[in-house]
Design a protein around this motif. Structure first.
Motif, mmCIF file in Angstrom:
data_model
loop_
_atom_site.group_PDB
_atom_site.id
_atom_site.type_symbol
_atom_site.label_atom_id
_atom_site.label_comp_id
_atom_site.label_asym_id
_atom_site.label_seq_id
_atom_site.Cartn_x
_atom_site.Cartn_y
_atom_site.Cartn_z
ATOM 1 N N TYR A 1 0.830 -1.239 0.087
ATOM 2 C CA TYR A 1 -0.003 0.078 -0.101
ATOM 3 C C TYR A 1 1.064 1.185 -0.063
ATOM 4 N N GLN A 2 1.883 1.134 0.862
ATOM 5 C CA GLN A 2 2.792 2.415 0.667
ATOM 6 C C GLN A 2 3.400 2.576 -0.565
ATOM 7 N N ASN A 3 3.868 1.592 -1.169
ATOM 8 C CA ASN A 3 4.465 1.672 -2.409
ATOM 9 C C ASN A 3 3.554 1.993 -3.556
ATOM 10 N N ARG A 4 2.321 1.591 -3.613
ATOM 11 C CA ARG A 4 1.205 2.230 -4.231
ATOM 12 C C ARG A 4 0.971 3.345 -4.217
ATOM 13 N N THR A 5 0.773 4.006 -2.976
ATOM 14 C CA THR A 5 0.516 5.591 -2.644
ATOM 15 C C THR A 5 1.800 6.286 -3.299
ATOM 16 N N GLN A 6 2.941 6.034 -2.977
ATOM 17 C CA GLN A 6 4.172 6.600 -3.712
ATOM 18 C C GLN A 6 4.143 6.611 -5.036
ATOM 19 N N ASN A 7 3.889 5.603 -5.580
ATOM 20 C CA ASN A 7 3.467 5.396 -7.038
ATOM 21 C C ASN A 7 2.670 6.507 -7.520
ATOM 22 N N LEU A 8 1.610 6.511 -6.993
ATOM 23 C CA LEU A 8 0.493 7.394 -7.404
ATOM 24 C C LEU A 8 0.711 8.957 -7.221
ATOM 25 N N GLN A 9 1.400 9.097 -5.970
ATOM 26 C CA GLN A 9 2.118 10.608 -5.721
ATOM 27 C C GLN A 9 3.057 11.052 -6.746
ATOM 28 N N ASN A 10 3.827 10.133 -7.173
ATOM 29 C CA ASN A 10 4.925 10.248 -8.179
ATOM 30 C C ASN A 10 3.949 10.656 -9.599
ATOM 31 N N GLN A 11 3.197 9.681 -9.830
ATOM 32 C CA GLN A 11 2.318 10.071 -11.318
ATOM 33 C C GLN A 11 1.480 11.273 -11.090
ATOM 34 N N LEU A 12 1.050 11.689 -9.877
ATOM 35 C CA LEU A 12 0.299 13.020 -9.716
ATOM 36 C C LEU A 12 1.156 14.166 -10.041
ATOM 37 N N GLY A 13 2.550 14.126 -9.234
ATOM 38 C CA GLY A 13 3.412 15.333 -9.476
ATOM 39 C C GLY A 13 3.772 15.492 -10.925
ATOM 40 N N SER A 14 4.172 14.013 -11.676
ATOM 41 C CA SER A 14 4.552 14.253 -13.049
ATOM 42 C C SER A 14 3.166 14.595 -13.952
#
Length: 155
Positions: free
Chosen positions: A45-58
């Motif tokens: 879940y933490q990894n998924r959250t981090q990936n989604l935050q990275n996508q959002l930032g991009s």
């Protein structure tokens, strides 16, 4: 030996659950009981959250760049429109100068104030102007403006 086996089995099961859940499959809306436990224990879940935050930032960065490009395009379009409007005004002035030259030429014909050679020369220059003017669109280039001005300047 029984004590070791007692701790070994739950740890093995936990390790298997952790290994089964990848970051991609750790979606809280689509997980089952075992995969949910695996995602919780294995930081899915933490990894998924981090990936989604990275996508959002991009995506936010891309949106900001596109907005900046749109702003620049809008400014360029305004500048081009202003430039075209200025050239149209210049063309109108040149057309009015040409009209004045035509009037003077007609008066000179009527008064016989020019020799036939001068009259033919002025008519030829006016014909050259008319031919050049016919090729100019409603959005004249600066070269068109300069060419028409130079023809009238010789009259």
């Amino acid at each position: 030996m029984i004590i070791k086996l007692r701790y070994f089995l739950p740890l093995t099961g936990l390790c298997l659950l952790t290994g089964c859940s990848s970051t991609q499959s750790c979606n809280p809306d689509q997980t089952g009981f075992f995969s949910g436990i695996g995602c919780s224990v294995g930081s899915g879940y933490q990894n998924r959250t981090q990936n989604l935050q990275n996508q959002l930032g991009s995506e936010q960065q891309n949106a900001a760049q596109q907005q900046q490009q749109a702003k620049q395009s809008y400014q360029q379009a305004n500048q081009l429109q202003s430039s075209i409007a200025e050239r149209r005004n210049e063309l109108s002035k040149i057309d009015s100068q040409a009209w004045t030259v035509r009037q003077k030429l007609q008066k000179a014909k009527a008064n016989h104030s020019l020799t036939s050679q001068e009259l033919k020369q002025k008519e030829k220059q006016l014909a050259t102007y008319n031919a050049a003017r016919a090729k100019v669109s409603t959005d004249p280039s600066q070269q068109d403006i300069n060419a028409l001005s130079s023809i009238l300047g010789k009259m």
